[in-house]
Scaffold this motif. Structure first.
Motif, PDB file in Angstrom:
ATOM      1  N   VAL A 512       0.846  -1.197   0.000  1.00  0.00           N
ATOM      2  CA  VAL A 512       0.000   0.000   0.000  1.00  0.00           C
ATOM      3  C   VAL A 512       0.882   1.248   0.000  1.00  0.00           C
ATOM      4  O   VAL A 512       0.614   2.228  -0.688  1.00  0.00           O
ATOM      5  CB  VAL A 512      -0.968  -0.028   1.204  1.00  0.00           C
ATOM      6  CG1 VAL A 512      -1.549   1.345   1.465  1.00  0.00           C
ATOM      7  CG2 VAL A 512      -2.083  -1.030   0.950  1.00  0.00           C
ATOM      8  N   LEU A 516       0.102   0.521  -4.239  1.00  0.00           N
ATOM      9  CA  LEU A 516      -0.767  -0.507  -4.804  1.00  0.00           C
ATOM     10  C   LEU A 516      -2.109  -0.525  -4.064  1.00  0.00           C
ATOM     11  O   LEU A 516      -2.169  -0.266  -2.864  1.00  0.00           O
ATOM     12  CB  LEU A 516      -0.113  -1.891  -4.688  1.00  0.00           C
ATOM     13  CG  LEU A 516       0.894  -2.266  -5.780  1.00  0.00           C
ATOM     14  CD1 LEU A 516       2.149  -1.410  -5.670  1.00  0.00           C
ATOM     15  CD2 LEU A 516       1.248  -3.741  -5.692  1.00  0.00           C
ATOM     16  N   ASP A 517      -3.172  -0.860  -4.801  1.00  0.00           N
ATOM     17  CA  ASP A 517      -4.498  -1.035  -4.207  1.00  0.00           C
ATOM     18  C   ASP A 517      -4.764  -2.528  -4.028  1.00  0.00           C
ATOM     19  O   ASP A 517      -4.431  -3.328  -4.910  1.00  0.00           O
ATOM     20  CB  ASP A 517      -5.582  -0.443  -5.111  1.00  0.00           C
ATOM     21  CG  ASP A 517      -5.497   1.078  -5.174  1.00  0.00           C
ATOM     22  OD1 ASP A 517      -5.106   1.687  -4.155  1.00  0.00           O
ATOM     23  OD2 ASP A 517      -5.802   1.646  -6.234  1.00  0.00           O
TER      24      ASP A 517
ATOM     25  N   ARG B 102       2.005   9.130  -7.865  1.00  0.00           N
ATOM     26  CA  ARG B 102       1.401   7.937  -7.285  1.00  0.00           C
ATOM     27  C   ARG B 102       1.341   8.129  -5.780  1.00  0.00           C
ATOM     28  O   ARG B 102       2.360   8.208  -5.118  1.00  0.00           O
ATOM     29  CB  ARG B 102       2.238   6.705  -7.634  1.00  0.00           C
ATOM     30  CG  ARG B 102       1.790   5.459  -6.910  1.00  0.00           C
ATOM     31  CD  ARG B 102       2.265   4.220  -7.621  1.00  0.00           C
ATOM     32  NE  ARG B 102       1.732   4.151  -8.970  1.00  0.00           N
ATOM     33  CZ  ARG B 102       0.474   3.814  -9.266  1.00  0.00           C
ATOM     34  NH1 ARG B 102      -0.373   3.525  -8.302  1.00  0.00           N
ATOM     35  NH2 ARG B 102       0.067   3.781 -10.507  1.00  0.00           N
ATOM     36  N   GLY B 103       0.132   8.238  -5.243  1.00  0.00           N
ATOM     37  CA  GLY B 103      -0.021   8.384  -3.798  1.00  0.00           C
ATOM     38  C   GLY B 103       0.050   7.033  -3.131  1.00  0.00           C
ATOM     39  O   GLY B 103       0.521   6.059  -3.720  1.00  0.00           O
ATOM     40  N   ARG B 104      -0.440   6.977  -1.936  1.00  0.00           N
ATOM     41  CA  ARG B 104      -0.481   5.684  -1.250  1.00  0.00           C
ATOM     42  C   ARG B 104      -1.492   4.803  -1.940  1.00  0.00           C
ATOM     43  O   ARG B 104      -2.422   5.277  -2.608  1.00  0.00           O
ATOM     44  CB  ARG B 104      -0.890   5.890   0.195  1.00  0.00           C
ATOM     45  CG  ARG B 104      -2.339   6.326   0.329  1.00  0.00           C
ATOM     46  CD  ARG B 104      -2.857   6.172   1.738  1.00  0.00           C
ATOM     47  NE  ARG B 104      -4.225   6.684   1.808  1.00  0.00           N
ATOM     48  CZ  ARG B 104      -5.302   5.913   1.996  1.00  0.00           C
ATOM     49  NH1 ARG B 104      -5.158   4.621   2.151  1.00  0.00           N
ATOM     50  NH2 ARG B 104      -6.500   6.433   2.042  1.00  0.00           N
ATOM     51  N   GLY B 105      -1.358   3.527  -1.769  1.00  0.00           N
ATOM     52  CA  GLY B 105      -2.388   2.605  -2.230  1.00  0.00           C
ATOM     53  C   GLY B 105      -3.420   2.434  -1.132  1.00  0.00           C
ATOM     54  O   GLY B 105      -3.430   3.189  -0.154  1.00  0.00           O
ATOM     55  N   HIS B 106      -4.286   1.446  -1.300  1.00  0.00           N
ATOM     56  CA  HIS B 106      -5.393   1.286  -0.360  1.00  0.00           C
ATOM     57  C   HIS B 106      -5.608  -0.170  -0.007  1.00  0.00           C
ATOM     58  O   HIS B 106      -5.654  -1.023  -0.892  1.00  0.00           O
ATOM     59  CB  HIS B 106      -6.675   1.854  -0.971  1.00  0.00           C
ATOM     60  CG  HIS B 106      -6.541   3.279  -1.378  1.00  0.00           C
ATOM     61  ND1 HIS B 106      -5.951   3.649  -2.562  1.00  0.00           N
ATOM     62  CD2 HIS B 106      -6.859   4.427  -0.740  1.00  0.00           C
ATOM     63  CE1 HIS B 106      -5.932   4.977  -2.645  1.00  0.00           C
ATOM     64  NE2 HIS B 106      -6.474   5.466  -1.547  1.00  0.00           N
ATOM     65  N   LEU B 107      -5.776  -0.411   1.269  1.00  0.00           N
ATOM     66  CA  LEU B 107      -6.191  -1.738   1.693  1.00  0.00           C
ATOM     67  C   LEU B 107      -7.653  -1.914   1.319  1.00  0.00           C
ATOM     68  O   LEU B 107      -8.437  -0.969   1.384  1.00  0.00           O
ATOM     69  CB  LEU B 107      -6.057  -1.883   3.213  1.00  0.00           C
ATOM     70  CG  LEU B 107      -4.645  -2.046   3.768  1.00  0.00           C
ATOM     71  CD1 LEU B 107      -4.719  -2.248   5.281  1.00  0.00           C
ATOM     72  CD2 LEU B 107      -3.943  -3.226   3.119  1.00  0.00           C
ATOM     73  N   HIS B 108      -8.007  -3.124   0.956  1.00  0.00           N
ATOM     74  CA  HIS B 108      -9.406  -3.421   0.647  1.00  0.00           C
ATOM     75  C   HIS B 108     -10.259  -3.166   1.885  1.00  0.00           C
ATOM     76  O   HIS B 108      -9.819  -3.387   3.016  1.00  0.00           O
ATOM     77  CB  HIS B 108      -9.547  -4.877   0.209  1.00  0.00           C
ATOM     78  CG  HIS B 108     -10.855  -5.162  -0.453  1.00  0.00           C
ATOM     79  ND1 HIS B 108     -11.985  -5.486   0.259  1.00  0.00           N
ATOM     80  CD2 HIS B 108     -11.221  -5.146  -1.754  1.00  0.00           C
ATOM     81  CE1 HIS B 108     -12.990  -5.672  -0.589  1.00  0.00           C
ATOM     82  NE2 HIS B 108     -12.551  -5.476  -1.811  1.00  0.00           N
ATOM     83  N   VAL B 337     -10.718   0.533  -9.322  1.00  0.00           N
ATOM     84  CA  VAL B 337      -9.800   1.299  -8.472  1.00  0.00           C
ATOM     85  C   VAL B 337     -10.425   2.603  -7.976  1.00  0.00           C
ATOM     86  O   VAL B 337     -10.014   3.128  -6.952  1.00  0.00           O
ATOM     87  CB  VAL B 337      -8.449   1.603  -9.172  1.00  0.00           C
ATOM     88  CG1 VAL B 337      -7.682   0.319  -9.433  1.00  0.00           C
ATOM     89  CG2 VAL B 337      -8.647   2.369 -10.462  1.00  0.00           C
ATOM     90  N   ARG B 338     -11.446   3.082  -8.689  1.00  0.00           N
ATOM     91  CA  ARG B 338     -12.107   4.296  -8.189  1.00  0.00           C
ATOM     92  C   ARG B 338     -12.809   3.986  -6.871  1.00  0.00           C
ATOM     93  O   ARG B 338     -12.835   4.798  -5.951  1.00  0.00           O
ATOM     94  CB  ARG B 338     -13.140   4.806  -9.212  1.00  0.00           C
ATOM     95  CG  ARG B 338     -12.490   5.367 -10.465  1.00  0.00           C
ATOM     96  CD  ARG B 338     -13.502   5.588 -11.570  1.00  0.00           C
ATOM     97  NE  ARG B 338     -14.103   4.315 -11.994  1.00  0.00           N
ATOM     98  CZ  ARG B 338     -14.971   4.208 -12.972  1.00  0.00           C
ATOM     99  NH1 ARG B 338     -15.373   5.289 -13.630  1.00  0.00           N
ATOM    100  NH2 ARG B 338     -15.469   3.032 -13.316  1.00  0.00           N
ATOM    101  N   LEU B 340     -11.947   1.273  -4.865  1.00  0.00           N
ATOM    102  CA  LEU B 340     -10.918   0.860  -3.892  1.00  0.00           C
ATOM    103  C   LEU B 340     -10.241   2.066  -3.258  1.00  0.00           C
ATOM    104  O   LEU B 340      -9.907   2.056  -2.071  1.00  0.00           O
ATOM    105  CB  LEU B 340      -9.862  -0.019  -4.581  1.00  0.00           C
ATOM    106  CG  LEU B 340     -10.355  -1.362  -5.125  1.00  0.00           C
ATOM    107  CD1 LEU B 340      -9.236  -2.054  -5.893  1.00  0.00           C
ATOM    108  CD2 LEU B 340     -10.846  -2.248  -3.994  1.00  0.00           C
ATOM    109  N   SER B 341     -10.025   3.115  -4.073  1.00  0.00           N
ATOM    110  CA  SER B 341      -9.251   4.229  -3.541  1.00  0.00           C
ATOM    111  C   SER B 341     -10.112   5.246  -2.799  1.00  0.00           C
ATOM    112  O   SER B 341      -9.640   6.283  -2.387  1.00  0.00           O
ATOM    113  CB  SER B 341      -8.445   4.896  -4.658  1.00  0.00           C
ATOM    114  OG  SER B 341      -9.296   5.200  -5.728  1.00  0.00           O
TER     115      SER B 341
END
Lengths: 799, 343
Positions: A512, A516-517, B102-108, B337-338, B340-341
């Motif tokens: 993350v 990454l998502d 690219r920002g942080r990603g996201h946990l589900h 991803v819209r 998820l984020s």
């Protein structure tokens, strides 16, 4: 199970707010799913007589009806129904009435004609589901023209509860049973029915017989004969109760059968006695393949696990506990009725009804366990209701009863201390007795006898209750769950995540952090998906009973699902999706002795719009976060990945052969084509079970030298066939212990470098823990590195 | 001579003041104060003077030197300041003039919810246990007091896999088989929660998915009672949902627990006042719970006279939807991803 408050009141004097009564039922485990107040909202509805029917001049689907509401004056109504005749009595909603559904009745013109009210169907009055025409009232109400409809019809306000009954409550599948439970909670006396029916005519003996051939199927089978019945419509009140409880009125005999079932929880069956030769009934298991035409006019093929009632010639005339047969069905011409009251083995009915796909009101009750002691009462009640509607009918004297295997009803030892310990609340023996006696449990011994235990006999209508724990549950239920105190377990116990769970969180956090998502594709795939992803080598595990073919294969890799997700995102203009998943995969290759396929946990990341190096950087970052040493990349062909831009991730640290941990690189362009993905997609796939089984997480302290360090740069011309990692390994190996840092700072191909070669430029940093290095120290290390690289690889130092 | 020195001083300060760059200033400094500079020349002449005059002139030379040095110092500071300001001005950066990054990603969302739940239970003294998703009939049903043909099997629409004997290997319909595995792996006392993915043969709609997530809790110890169950769930409820949300238990039925209960909480949307979401009842049904059935303890060889326990379970996905006001469970699994984020 639906119950009416008025019906419950026939068993106990329930008073007070219907909502509070409902809360008590919920608190007893009979959850109120809905509560409807009935018979309200009938203000303004009056009895009217049809004086004349006239066509509407401007409409075909409406007629003009002149009605009289007692004053003899014709009142014109526009009406869309055509089922009434002149002289019929009908309910009229007068001007100003607000219908139960909320509609206000006003004087208005319909296609140019005035309508001074509305004639009502049963459904519009919420008196049933019938909306096929106007409700035509009994002619007996002719002298009540203009009277309020509810009063004339004797409709009292009532409350309909829809209760969710749990499988361990056979007793609550009846109005009487619900009333008994609720009366006990409210401290009210419960009055059981005591139907009184005079008997007459010839006795039953010799006119009917029952033989139970398979005693494990049927515990008890009782029959009675009713003669001179008249099959017609049921009285309004009875039909209404059936309708409200969700059953369709059919005819007076069938309706009484259903009424008794709803009231007492005892399903029963009626035969036209004249169609049952000799009144002879035989109870046995069906023969495999035996057929019967059932009441719903369907021919059903039976199996040996179904039970049947057969006639003298051994023809099945009913499926035990599930549905009757068509051949002996009650019809308008039936005069004599053979009434069956039986107790069927619950498991037998459960299996039979499941197999036949027939879940009837009867089978639902038999499955839970009906009351084997309630058969006589139910038969009496049946006869009483028949007699009430048809005074000419008679109940033949006597009953015929056959017995099979009934459940043993041994008294249960209930230890007061056990009750208190399991519930965490202090109960006395007297408490237990006080709570359970009102629901029919019988105590043989004085409360809290010498040993602090009591022998409790379970009522026959509680088939579910066979153990001390079952009894304790009843104590808890009637005491009230909410009145049992709350406390926390007192023992000391340490809560924590396992190493594996912490590692998994680390992996997620790192990914993350890298942007990454986390995705969550379905673990099911369509049959071709794995082949499309180039993953056809491993045979997948398939689902035996999938809902759809697209969900019939269990994934062998997370990759296919994530590629679908990339394709989905790309088609929705979400370019550059960077997704990962941690999840289970299964292989049909390895099936355990118990038939369970090998299940492994995998990590997969797919990065759209970037190249293989990004996947490798992701891998390196993860390995550093987890502190896994000794992991390398072997650039070999990996199914489904790019032939020249992918490799296997292998652990080389241990003593044994290298362990394959997964793959890294890019997705094969032809796979991308098959998934309809335009972008380049990098990919990292790791077997977490294998990776995390390696020694990892050790981070020993290395003291930082206080002496200055020295850098030296070396550029080698190296053939493309030699991985940079090999050159790097040689440098590390030959540079000696003072090499503290090594980085590849430039890769160059072009003029000055031979074809199929590239220049790899490294910066080496040397440092000693105990002194400042001399130029000679660095020079000799540098010379050793150059010699080693040139000797080991087709490489030469660039000038 | 004194007058010369005065002239020198005033000429020098004028020149210093006129210096336009640090380089000019450095040259000027050398010219005035250097070994071959003006002042040095004056100093050389001191030897030819009378002692008294030499002392006076010498004093004067030192004063002039100090004056020049001070003026040079001031001028240098001024010029350096100007140069620094010019350099910084040239570096000016508009912080809002930002390109894509690219920002942080996201946990589900399900993972976020599961981790929150795990953290609360870890705080209450529970470990976190796991088990396989493909299970045998024995673990998923039989050991849980649901023998073959038991009518209660109808409570779960089961997906079977083509492995082993027909209808013996399945996708677990609940996380309860992990209870059995934990009791087999470990002697009591047991305080553990078991989150995970479960499967039902259900068509997807706004509130159902064939794949979803549950968390199960199991406690087995000496003297565990229904009151411990009620207290533990109340502690969890206020820890997870906040202190104003409370729990209640209602009688229910599950084959693997007795007494069994439904676990309700105050509606988190109206805090119990009654709203559309809770059907005006003020309560939300969260899951099921109860005292571990003696037959379940017997299935793993535990004596129910010595050990008692409780178990509970509820859905994770629904809690995820509730927290963020998502009204369709299928959203969780589109992998857009819209979506998820957003979280």
């Amino acid at each position: 199970m639906k119950v009416l408050l008025s019906w419950l009141r026939e068993f106990a004097p329930f008073e007070g707010d219907p909502v509070e009564l409902g809360e008590q039922m919920s608190d007893l485990g009979m959850a109120v799913e809905s509560l409807d107040v009935l018979g309200g909202g009938l203000d303004g509805i009056v009895v009217a007589r049809v004086l004349a029917l006239r066509p509407h001049p401007n409409a075909d689907k409406i007629q003009l009806v002149d009605v009289d509401t007692g004053d003899g004056e014709p009142l014109q109504i526009c009406c869309g129904a055509f089922n009434m005749a002149v002289g019929d009595l009908v309910p009229l909603a007068t001007l100003g009435t607000v219908m139960p559904g909320g509609m206000a009745i006003e004087r208005r013109k319909m296609r140019g004609e005035w309508s001074n009210g509305m004639l009502c169907s049963g459904r519009e009055l919420e008196l049933g589901d019938d909306h096929s025409g106007i409700l035509v009232l009994p002619p007996a109400l002719a002298d009540r023209l203009g009277a309020p409809f509810a009063e004339a019809m004797g409709i009292e306000a009532d409350v309909l509860y829809d209760l969710e009954i749990n499988p361990n409550r056979p007793d609550a599948m009846s109005v009487a049973g619900v009333a008994r439970d609720l009366a006990a909670r409210m401290g009210l006396p419960f009055t059981p029915l005591s139907p009184a029916v005079p008997e007459g005519g010839a006795a039953i003996a010799g006119r009917a017989s029952v033989t139970i051939h398979d005693p494990e199927l049927c515990g008890r089978f009782l029959v009675r004969i009713l003669e001179g019945v008249q099959v017609g419509d049921s009285p309004e009140w009875l039909a209404r109760r059936l309708t409200l409880l969700g059953m369709r009125p059919i005819n007076s005999i069938v309706d009484i059968s259903n009424y008794v079932m709803l009231e007492l929880g005892q399903p029963n069956h009626t035969y036209d006695l004249d169609k049952v030769p000799g009144g002879e009934l035989h109870v046995r298991w069906a023969r495999e393949g035996e057929t019967i035409r059932t009441l719903d006019d369907t021919v059903r093929t039976l199996r040996s696990t179904d039970g049947v009632i057969a006639d003298r010639s051994d023809h099945a005339i009913g499926i035990a506990g599930v549905m009757g047969g068509a051949s002996t069905e009650i019809s308008a011409s039936t005069r004599n009725v053979l009434l069956e009251m039986a107790w069927w083995a619950p498991m037998a009915i459960a299996i039979s009804s499941a197999q036949l796909g027939l879940r009837s009101e009867a089978s639902m009750r038999f499955e839970r366990g009906a009351d084997p002691e309630g058969l006589e009462l139910a038969a009496q009640r049946f006869a009483e209701l028949v007699a009430a509607g048809a005074p000419t009918s008679t109940l033949a004297a006597g009953t015929v009863v056959a017995e099979g295997d009934l459940p043993s009803r041994e008294a249960i030892r209930v230890r007061t201390e056990r009750v208190s310990a399991l519930l965490g609340h202090p109960f006395t023996g007297e408490d237990v007795r006080r709570l359970l006696e009102p629901i029919g449990f019988v105590f043989d011994q004085a409360a809290d006898g010498v040993d602090g235990e009591q022998l409790v006999r379970i009522p026959s209508f509680r088939f579910d209750t066979t153990t001390e724990t079952d009894v304790i549950e009843e104590v808890a239920r009637h005491h009230g769950y909410s009145r049992i105190g709350r406390r926390m377990p007192s023992g000391v116990h340490a809560g924590r995540l396992s190493e594996r769970q912490r590692d998994r969180r680390t992996i997620r956090q790192v990914l993350v952090g890298l942007g990454l998502d986390e995705a969550m594709p379905m673990p099911f795939l369509a049959p071709g998906d794995l082949d499309r992803a180039g993953l056809g080598e491993i045979p997948p595990v398939t689902i035996a009973n999938p809902l759809a073919a697209e969900e019939s294969v269990l994934r062998t890799s997370l990759r296919a699902g994530l590629l679908k997700a990339i394709a989905y995102n790309e088609s929705h203009r979400n370019e550059g999706a960077q997704l990962f998943e941690i999840g289970k995969v299964w292989s049909g290759h390895r099936i355990g002795p118990d038939g369970v396929p090998d299940e492994r946990e995998q990590l997969c990341a797919v990065l759209a719009g970037v190249d293989a190096h990004d996947a490798v950087r992701t891998l390196r970052t993860l390995l550093s976060a987890l502190a896994v040493p000794g992991i390398g990349i072997e650039q070999v062909a990996v199914p489904g990945l790019h032939p020249t831009r992918a490799g296997e991730v292998v652990a080389t640290g241990g003593d044994g052969p290298p362990v394959r941990l997964g793959a890294v690189g890019e997705i094969d362009p032809s796979v991308l084509d098959d998934f309809g993905i335009a972008a380049r997609v990098a990919c990292l796939e790791l077997d977490l079970d294998a990776l995390l089984a390696l020694p990892h997480g050790e981070r020993p302290y290395a003291p930082i030298s206080r002496y200055p360090s020295s850098d030296t740069d070396l550029a080698f011309e190296v053939a493309d066939t030699v991985p940079a990692a090999d050159v790097e390994a040689t440098i590390r190996h030959s540079a000696g212990p003072r090499l503290v840092d090594l980085r590849l700072f430039d890769v160059y191909r072009g003029p000055g470098v031979a074809a199929a070669h590239r220049s790899l430029a490294y910066r080496l940093r040397f440092q000693a823990p105990d002194r400042t290095l001399t130029d000679e120290d660095v020079a000799s290390a540098r010379a050793a590195v150059i010699a080693a690289v040139e000797a080991t690889h087709p490489a030469r130092l660039r000038a | 001579m004194i007058d010369d020195l005065h002239d020198l001083a005033s000429a020098a300060t004028a020149r210093i003041e006129a210096a336009s760059s640090l380089d000019d200033l450095r040259a000027l400094e050398a010219d005035l104060l250097g070994k071959k500079g003006r002042l040095a020349e004056v100093k050389k002449q001191l030897g030819g003077l009378e002692p008294d005059e030499r002392r006076a002139v010498g004093q004067q030379v030192n004063d002039v030197r100090t004056t020049i040095e001070t003026a040079v110092g001031a001028k240098r500071a001024e010029l350096e300041g100007e140069a620094r300001r010019a350099r910084l001005e040239a570096e000016r950066l508009d912080l809002t003039e930002l390109g894509p990054f690219r920002g942080r990603g996201h946990l589900h969302l399900v993972t976020q919810t599961q981790e929150r739940l795990e953290d609360v239970f870890v705080g209450l003294g529970f470990t976190v246990s796991e088990g396989p998703e493909v299970e045998t009939d024995w673990y998923n049903f039989e050991a849980l007091n649901i023998p073959p043909s038991h009518p209660a099997r109808g409570m779960w629409d089961t997906l079977y896999v083509d492995a082993g004997a027909p209808q013996t290997v399945l996708l677990r319909t609940h996380t309860s088989p992990v209870q059995i595995r934990v009791m087999q792996r470990q002697e009591p006392p047991i305080y553990s929660v078991m989150p995970g993915r479960v499967y039902r043969r259900d068509t997807a709609d706004a509130s159902h998915m064939p794949v979803f997530h549950q968390i199960e809790g199991l406690v087995v110890d000496r003297g565990i009672s229904f009151a411990d169950l009620a207290g533990t769930l109340e502690a969890f409820t206020s820890a997870y949902f906040g202190g104003s949300i409370h729990s209640r238990l209602r009688p229910s039925y599950f084959p693997f627990t007795e007494p069994s209960a439904e676990y309700d909480i105050n509606c988190v949307f109206c805090e119990g006042r009654g709203c559309r979401t809770c059907g005006q009842t003020g309560w939300l049904e969260l899951g099921g719970c109860g005292m571990v059935h003696p037959n379940v303890l017997a299935a793993v060889g535990l004596d129910s006279e010595t050990w008692s326990g409780f178990a509970f379970g509820f859905g994770i996905d629904r809690l995820a939807l509730m927290r963020h006001g998502v009204d369709d469970i299928r959203e969780l699994f589109t992998n857009d991803v819209r979506f998820l984020s957003e979280f």
